[in-house]
Design an enzyme around this catalytic site. Structure first.
Site, PDB file in Angstrom:
ATOM      1  N   HIS A 140       0.748  -1.221   0.075  1.00 16.96           N
ATOM      2  CA  HIS A 140       0.116  -0.003   0.060  1.00 16.96           C
ATOM      3  C   HIS A 140       0.916   1.187  -0.080  1.00 16.96           C
ATOM      4  CE1 HIS A 140       0.058   1.776   4.252  1.00 16.96           C
ATOM      5  NE2 HIS A 140       0.470   0.028   4.466  1.00 16.96           N
ATOM      6  N   ASP A 152       5.665   2.825   7.448  1.00 13.17           N
ATOM      7  CA  ASP A 152       4.119   2.093   7.002  1.00 13.17           C
ATOM      8  C   ASP A 152       3.544   3.201   6.019  1.00 13.17           C
ATOM      9  OD1 ASP A 152       1.940   0.954   7.107  1.00 13.17           O
ATOM     10  OD2 ASP A 152       1.297   1.625   9.059  1.00 13.17           O
ATOM     11  N   GLU A 186      -5.406   1.685   1.915  1.00  7.97           N
ATOM     12  CA  GLU A 186      -5.573   0.536   2.779  1.00  7.97           C
ATOM     13  C   GLU A 186      -5.639   0.834   4.180  1.00  7.97           C
ATOM     14  OE1 GLU A 186      -2.892  -2.042   5.555  1.00  7.97           O
ATOM     15  OE2 GLU A 186      -2.858   0.054   5.342  1.00  7.97           O
ATOM     16  N   HIS A 302       2.155   4.635  12.998  1.00 10.58           N
ATOM     17  CA  HIS A 302       0.790   5.407  12.834  1.00 10.58           C
ATOM     18  C   HIS A 302       1.086   7.093  13.284  1.00 10.58           C
ATOM     19  CE1 HIS A 302      -2.429   2.395  11.446  1.00 10.58           C
ATOM     20  NE2 HIS A 302      -1.421   2.579  10.719  1.00 10.58           N
TER      21      HIS A 302
END
Length: 590
Positions: A140, A152, A186, A302
């Site tokens: 992603h 990420d 995603e 995150h």
């Protein structure tokens, strides 16, 4: 990695996972991993375990892609979330490199199931090998809204991009097709990959023999995890990490939480690498892999600190080399063709004034077996440039003269032409053409499909905005681009790259714009911008609404002699719609 799905007995459910995955304190510092010595070169793996000699991917090149993704986020509010310009710029960055390398590249708008304003999936296929046997590699490309998403999942995205470029550079004989996917949305629920899989016919789905997913492969306190560790699909990935004595484990934390789950639900075998998210490393894992026990695999998961400082270069290197090993093992032919040849260009570069031509000798040689007939062709020539061969085909061992001719209106710039020789096998070689800035100007209209009547090509971004939509009308023809109109927080944009020829005295962008709004205040709540690169040249808003189309003009004369990206971008606030409807755009030189 999305933080909202869990696989339970084959069913995908939304859950609150706070108890399952322990929270960690924010940190901007990258943790160092106490780990085994750097891995041996790929050639150290036993020949019996290899289908072909996979390249040792240069991790510095992967990190260069990560730096650019981080820069893109910085220019766009610190994020590359799927509905923002940072994501669309990430798509454009990868797409330009893949197209230049010779891939068949497609932007797939997510027309159902995705977050409002989400950008497209990016699909790239290497156009060689058995088309009925496809191995797919995906990651992603979006981040969460809170940060730039470099581990990420810039890590997986950049590793796949550099692997794809290495495949194009090596240009091996292919036994199967290789397809890469960079997924949108995603982080909002695996939506882009789910849409892609749903869009496949049963026949196309059956061609995909395995899908490999790469999500967070450079966690600073990470471990070495493989999806479906004991499956047949996982065996080449496990074989590579086993050769480094990494003792990988099953990726239980990531089960059902990344894009492989979309393929798994469709019955396609899946595997992939991961190095962990917010779960905590055990004492046994720290003893085996190094790092800090009882601390998250990625302490910046995150968060805004997920930048280029949040990358474990050793883990990234081991992951990307394992990706290349797996690709070569599955899709690259393992034997030398009985009859083979080489292809070279001499010289391999030329520089001309507009209206002039350059020549190069394309030489072939028989490298194994018997001589064969080789047909010559070229791709990548820009407008105003033609390529011819005399003769158009040769017997290997012979040569041909390639003539690269330019018109007086050919745009200044440097271009990479791909010369292809096709016989029993196919080989390519590169020729670099530089068109000088001197020369006159031929008045011309440069923008392609400015009336949107011919599909979406070459527009990029939110191409689902293009069509013959009910509720609005075209200025000319039947199709137009409708940005905004949602009545909630949303952003959309469309971009096109254009080379403005040198030698011209003027360049003007014109477009027809209809703005209608439900806003009643004379306050600019919703905006429309025209940008070149990151520079905003025009800003309009709901306060400029009128009953019909108005032709607008932007002076692009300062960009003469440059290749530029022209972007139309709309942004709405949280309530009351404003629609920005565009048609009949043109870029005229003179």
């Amino acid at each position: 990695m999305v933080f909202r799905r869990l696989a339970v007995a084959g069913v995908s459910v939304a859950v609150t996972m706070g108890a399952a995955l322990l929270a960690v304190a924010p940190t901007a510092a990258a943790t160092s991993e106490t780990s085994p010595p750097p891995h041996p070169p790929a050639s150290a793996i036993a020949a019996a375990d290899r289908a072909a000699d996979a390249p040792d991917i240069d991790v510095a090149k992967v990190q260069a892609h990560l730096t650019e993704l981080n820069n893109i986020a910085t220019r766009n509010g610190g994020t590359r979330k799927s509905s923002g310009q940072g994501y669309r710029d990430s798509v454009a960055y990868a797409k330009s490199k893949l197209q230049a390398a010779g891939y068949t590249v497609t932007e797939q708008p997510c027309t159902s199931g995705c977050t409002s304003g989400a950008g497209p999936n990016l699909i790239a296929e290497w156009p060689q090998g058995d088309a009925t046997k496809v191995y797919m590699f995906g990651a992603h490309l979006d981040s969460v809204g809170a940060g730039p998403g470099i581990n990420d999942n810039g890590s997986g995205s950049a590793a796949l991009l550099e692997t794809a470029l290495a495949l194009a550079e090596q240009h091996p004989t292919m036994a199967a097709r290789v397809r890469f996917g960079w997924w949108t949305d995603e982080e909002q629920g695996l939506n882009g990959s789910d849409f892609y899989v749903r869009s496949l016919s049963s026949a196309e789905r059956s061609k995909i023999k395995a899908y490999y997913n790469f999500d967070m492969i450079a966690s600073t306190n990470g471990g070495y995890f493989i999806n479906h560790l004991t499956s047949t699909a996982a065996q080449p990935m496990k074989a590579y990490w086993d050769s480094l004595n990494l003792q990988p484990e099953e990726n239980t934390e990531g089960a059902g939480r990344s894009d492989d789950y979309s393929f798994e639900q469709a019955g396609i075998p899946t595997s992939g690498y991961a190095m962990g998210a917010s779960a905590r490393k055990t004492s046994a894992q720290a003893a085996k892999w190094g790092g800090t026990a009882s601390r998250a695999y990625d302490p910046c998961y995150h968060q805004s600190c997920d930048t280029t400082g949040n990358i474990n270069a050793t883990g990234l290197n081991r992951s990307v080399d394992g990706i290349a090993y797996t690709l070569w093992k599955l899709a690259v032919g393992g034997t030398t063709p009985a009859n083979d040849f080489s292809l070279t260009a001499g010289p391999s570069a030329g520089s001309v004034d507009p209206g002039a031509s350059a020549t190069s000798t394309i030489s072939t040689a028989t490298t194994s077996g018997s001589a064969q007939t080789v047909a010559l062709s070229a791709s990548g020539a820009p407008a105003g440039v033609t390529v011819s061969f005399s003769p158009a085909s040769v017997t290997s061992g012979s040569s041909s003269t390639m003539t690269v001719a330019t018109t007086s209106g050919a745009a200044a710039g440097t271009y990479t032409l791909t010369v292809t020789g096709t016989g029993a096998v196919t080989h390519t070689t590169a020729y670099t053409l530089t068109v000088k800035g001197a020369g006159g100007c031929t008045a011309q209209q440069l923008m392609a499909n400015g009336g949107f009547e011919n599909g979406t090509t070459p527009w990029t971004g939110d191409t689902g905005a293009i069509g013959a939509h009910a509720g609005q009308s075209a200025h000319g023809g039947s199709r137009f681009a409708w940005l905004g109109g949602y009545g909630r927080s949303a952003t959309e944009s469309l971009s096109q790259s254009v080379t403005v020829p040198a030698g011209c005295s003027k360049a003007t962008l014109t477009y027809w714009l209809h703005i209608d709004t439900d806003e009643s205040d004379r306050v600019a709540y919703d905006t429309f911008k025209v940008k070149v690169g990151s520079t905003t040249l025009t800003t309009l808003s709901n306060t400029d609404a009128s009953s019909g189309y108005t032709q607008r003009t932007v002076d692009l004369t300062p960009y003469i002699g440059q290749r530029i990206s022209v972007t139309f971008a709309a942004a709405e606030d949280s309530s009351l719609q404003t629609s920005f409807v565009i048609d009949d755009a043109a870029l005229q030189t003179g």
